[in-house]
Design an enzyme around this catalytic site. Structure first.
Site, PDB file in Angstrom:
ATOM      1  N   GLU A 136     -58.085  75.737 -17.344  1.00 23.53           N
ATOM      2  CA  GLU A 136     -57.189  77.019 -17.928  1.00 23.53           C
ATOM      3  C   GLU A 136     -58.294  77.844 -19.105  1.00 23.53           C
ATOM      4  O   GLU A 136     -58.248  76.674 -19.812  1.00 23.53           O
ATOM      5  CB  GLU A 136     -56.087  76.749 -17.981  1.00 23.53           C
ATOM      6  CG  GLU A 136     -55.370  77.227 -17.077  1.00 23.53           C
ATOM      7  CD  GLU A 136     -54.142  77.241 -16.730  1.00 23.53           C
ATOM      8  OE1 GLU A 136     -53.338  77.492 -18.176  1.00 23.53           O
ATOM      9  OE2 GLU A 136     -52.978  76.636 -16.672  1.00 23.53           O
ATOM     10  N   GLU A 166     -45.587  85.751 -17.577  1.00 22.02           N
ATOM     11  CA  GLU A 166     -46.156  84.604 -18.668  1.00 22.02           C
ATOM     12  C   GLU A 166     -44.744  83.951 -19.113  1.00 22.02           C
ATOM     13  O   GLU A 166     -44.419  84.369 -20.555  1.00 22.02           O
ATOM     14  CB  GLU A 166     -47.013  85.560 -20.306  1.00 22.02           C
ATOM     15  CG  GLU A 166     -47.123  84.461 -21.122  1.00 22.02           C
ATOM     16  CD  GLU A 166     -48.054  83.269 -21.136  1.00 22.02           C
ATOM     17  OE1 GLU A 166     -48.836  83.354 -19.970  1.00 22.02           O
ATOM     18  OE2 GLU A 166     -47.796  82.288 -21.756  1.00 22.02           O
ATOM     19  N   TRP A 167     -44.028  84.004 -18.288  1.00 22.03           N
ATOM     20  CA  TRP A 167     -42.789  82.429 -18.981  1.00 22.03           C
ATOM     21  C   TRP A 167     -42.216  83.647 -20.029  1.00 22.03           C
ATOM     22  O   TRP A 167     -41.594  84.490 -19.029  1.00 22.03           O
ATOM     23  CB  TRP A 167     -43.986  81.054 -19.354  1.00 22.03           C
ATOM     24  CG  TRP A 167     -44.667  80.937 -18.320  1.00 22.03           C
ATOM     25  CD1 TRP A 167     -46.085  80.602 -18.346  1.00 22.03           C
ATOM     26  CD2 TRP A 167     -44.326  80.049 -17.057  1.00 22.03           C
ATOM     27  NE1 TRP A 167     -46.231  80.103 -17.706  1.00 22.03           N
ATOM     28  CE2 TRP A 167     -46.048  79.704 -16.745  1.00 22.03           C
ATOM     29  CE3 TRP A 167     -43.209  79.537 -16.104  1.00 22.03           C
ATOM     30  CZ2 TRP A 167     -45.712  78.610 -15.266  1.00 22.03           C
ATOM     31  CZ3 TRP A 167     -43.455  78.668 -14.931  1.00 22.03           C
ATOM     32  CH2 TRP A 167     -44.172  78.539 -14.902  1.00 22.03           C
ATOM     33  N   GLU A 209     -49.964  70.085 -16.780  1.00 19.23           N
ATOM     34  CA  GLU A 209     -49.330  70.158 -18.525  1.00 19.23           C
ATOM     35  C   GLU A 209     -48.827  69.438 -18.883  1.00 19.23           C
ATOM     36  O   GLU A 209     -47.189  70.646 -18.782  1.00 19.23           O
ATOM     37  CB  GLU A 209     -49.453  72.043 -19.281  1.00 19.23           C
ATOM     38  CG  GLU A 209     -51.210  72.676 -19.232  1.00 19.23           C
ATOM     39  CD  GLU A 209     -50.691  73.523 -20.202  1.00 19.23           C
ATOM     40  OE1 GLU A 209     -50.132  74.268 -20.282  1.00 19.23           O
ATOM     41  OE2 GLU A 209     -51.711  74.451 -20.052  1.00 19.23           O
TER      42      GLU A 209
HETATM   43  C1  BGC Z   1     -49.921  77.497 -18.458  1.00 20.43           C
HETATM   44  C2  BGC Z   1     -50.360  78.870 -17.531  1.00 20.43           C
HETATM   45  C3  BGC Z   1     -49.887  79.690 -18.104  1.00 20.43           C
HETATM   46  C4  BGC Z   1     -50.911  79.838 -20.197  1.00 20.43           C
HETATM   47  C5  BGC Z   1     -51.010  80.692 -21.009  1.00 20.43           C
HETATM   48  C6  BGC Z   1     -50.163  77.296 -20.330  1.00 20.43           C
HETATM   49  O1  BGC Z   1     -49.990  76.811 -20.943  1.00 20.43           O
HETATM   50  O2  BGC Z   1     -50.616  76.640 -17.677  1.00 20.43           O
HETATM   51  O3  BGC Z   1     -49.013  79.059 -16.752  1.00 20.43           O
HETATM   52  O4  BGC Z   1     -49.365  81.136 -18.636  1.00 20.43           O
HETATM   53  O5  BGC Z   1     -50.610  78.474 -20.239  1.00 20.43           O
HETATM   54  O6  BGC Z   1     -49.823  80.899 -21.712  1.00 20.43           O
END
Ligand code: BGC
Length: 456
Positions: A366, A419-420, A169
């Site tokens: 994902e 979660e970032w 991404e």
């Molecule tokens: C990312 C993940 C993130 C997920 C949920 C994606 O944009 O690759 O690392 O945890 O979204 O926000």
């Protein structure tokens, strides 16, 4: 709700059903690697919502054997993980951390023993801090560093990795990290996102060349792609611009159409785009063997005058520099991230992507959802997450029925993780992780996915 058996019946026999994670979100053990921009970001008060620390995260560096056994037990036949760049090259270039390389070496061998295909993402956002000091993705030096890093990985793993993704991404670091301050490195310079997107795409192209020269197999990349929807007639140009920044800015150069001219024109007051070099843009169209699509939601927009309440994480006009003024207006039902649940949007995304990048097989790399969970008597009945998976896997199979070449689906994510910027407050895992005891508990969604695997 759709049953696991009915979904399993529709799956092509060679369809990959996997699960995904990323290094910074799960590994912990930051002392045994170099620093990344996400370590720096997490140290600034207020940037990570609940002040979550990078250590121990899910302590995966110590618990990796248990985690791989879990993947096996749940029946997945592929695991998408990312390599931590600063664990391999603590300064981004130069000295190799042999212990770091050996960690992934053992992990890949164990996956092969368990008959789980290793799918490796080279870069999932944890840029070595030393490279940020030199300009990060605004600098071509980072492209050179990425090429060196890719070569180290290819030398060691090209013989065993089933599938390679150069980037995860690139939109996120560029527009959440450079244009806004939602993600690391939190620059907040609107125009810088375009430079960061460009150099990531160039890094991708150079990595493809390195991987090819080392005879790596199944070389591709991963983009987050979303349809842009509206119920309003007043926001047509914004629809085009947001589609341009989110989707076409990345798909067009891959497909050989170059950088979208309309995006350049709408942003000339934010960035002079002088970095564009025709032969580099041509490199970006190097053949790839597959494309990963990360899909969570749709981008639904409306006029700025529309009344709208509530959080829409990452859906922020600032993350689409140059857009005419609009508001994001996701419809119910929504996840805890504030994102609209829209499984038809996934079918649509796969269809459009296959038209925009013809001839390249697709994977959903994902897909998943955050909801608050409650652990009661050792059980987590995450009905909404389970339903989300059922509907989105089914939407993936719908795309196949409509003629799109989709070869696999990876659930996000194996574990509740960092979660970032949301820290532990948003949980996407199919396996619950207690951040203190590190105990793993399978949620009902994990059992549902296991049932699909078993019923195939
Ligand atoms: C990312 C993940 C993130 C997920 C949920 C994606 O944009 O690759 O690392 O945890 O979204 O926000």
């Amino acid at each position: 709700m759709l049953s696991a058996i009915s979904i399993a019946k529709r799956m092509p026999h060679d369809f990959i059903l996997g699960v995904a994670t990323s290094s910074w979100q799960i590994e912990g053990s930051s002392h045994s690697r170099g620093r990344s921009i996400w370590d720096d970001f997490a140290e600034i008060t207020g940037y990570v919502k609940d002040g979550a620390n990078v250590d121990p995260a899910c302590d995966h560096l110590n618990k990796w054997r248990e985690d791989l056994n879990l993947i096996k037990e749940l029946g997945f036949n592929a695991y998408r993980l990312s390599i931590s760049w600063p664990r391999i090259l603590p300064d981004g270039t130069g000295n190799i951390n042999v212990a770091g390389l050996n960690f992934y070496d053992k992990l890949i061998d164990r996956l092969l023993e368990l008959k789980i295909k290793p799918v490796l993402t080279i870069y999932h956002w944890d840029l070595p801090s030393k490279l940020q000091d030199l300009g990060g993705w605004e600098s071509p030096q980072t492209v050179d560093a990425f090429t060196e890093y890719t070569e180290v990985l290819a030398n060691k793993f090209a013989d065993r990795v089933d599938r390679w993704a150069t980037l995860n991404e690139p939109w996120c670091p560029a527009f959440l990290g450079y244009s806004t301050k939602i993600h690391a490195p939190a620059l907040g310079k609107p125009g810088a996102g375009f430079t960061a997107a460009y150099y990531q795409m160039l890094a991708h192209a150079r990595a493809v060349a390195v991987l090819r020269s080392k005879k790596a197999q199944n070389i591709g990349t991963v983009l987050n792609l979303f349809p842009v929807l509206t119920n309003s007639t007043e926001v047509e140009e914004a629809v085009m611009h947001i589609d341009g920044v989110q989707n076409r800015l990345f798909l067009d150069p891959l497909a050989g159409r170059g950088i979208p001219q309309d995006v350049i024109e709408r942003t000339l007051d934010l960035n002079d785009w002088k970095f564009i070099n025709d032969s580099e843009v041509k490199e970006m169209s190097a053949k790839i063997d597959w494309l990963g699509v990360n899909y969570y939601t749709v981008m639904r927009i409306d006029s700025i005058n529309k009344q709208f309440e509530g959080e829409t994480l990452g859906q922020d006009a600032g993350a689409f520099p140059g857009t005419p003024a609009i508001k994001f207006t996701p419809q119910e039902p929504r996840t805890q991230m504030g994102w609209e649940v829209n499984s038809e949007g996934l079918t649509e995304t796969l269809k459009i992507t296959s038209e925009r990048l013809p001839g390249v097989p697709l994977f959903v790399t994902e897909n998943g959802s955050a909801y608050p969970d409650s652990l009661i008597n050792g059980e987590i009945k995450d009905i909404k997450r389970t339903e989300y998976f059922a509907n989105h896997i089914s939407a993936t199979l719908d795309a196949i029925d409509q003629g799109v070449d989709v070869r696999g689906y990876f659930a996000w994510s194996l574990l509740d993780n960092l979660e970032w910027a949301e820290g532990w407050s948003k949980r996407f895992g199919i396996v619950h992780v207690d951040p203190v005891t590190q105990v793993r508990t399978q949620k009902n969604s994990a059992k549902f996915l296991q049932e699909i695997s078993k019923s195939r």
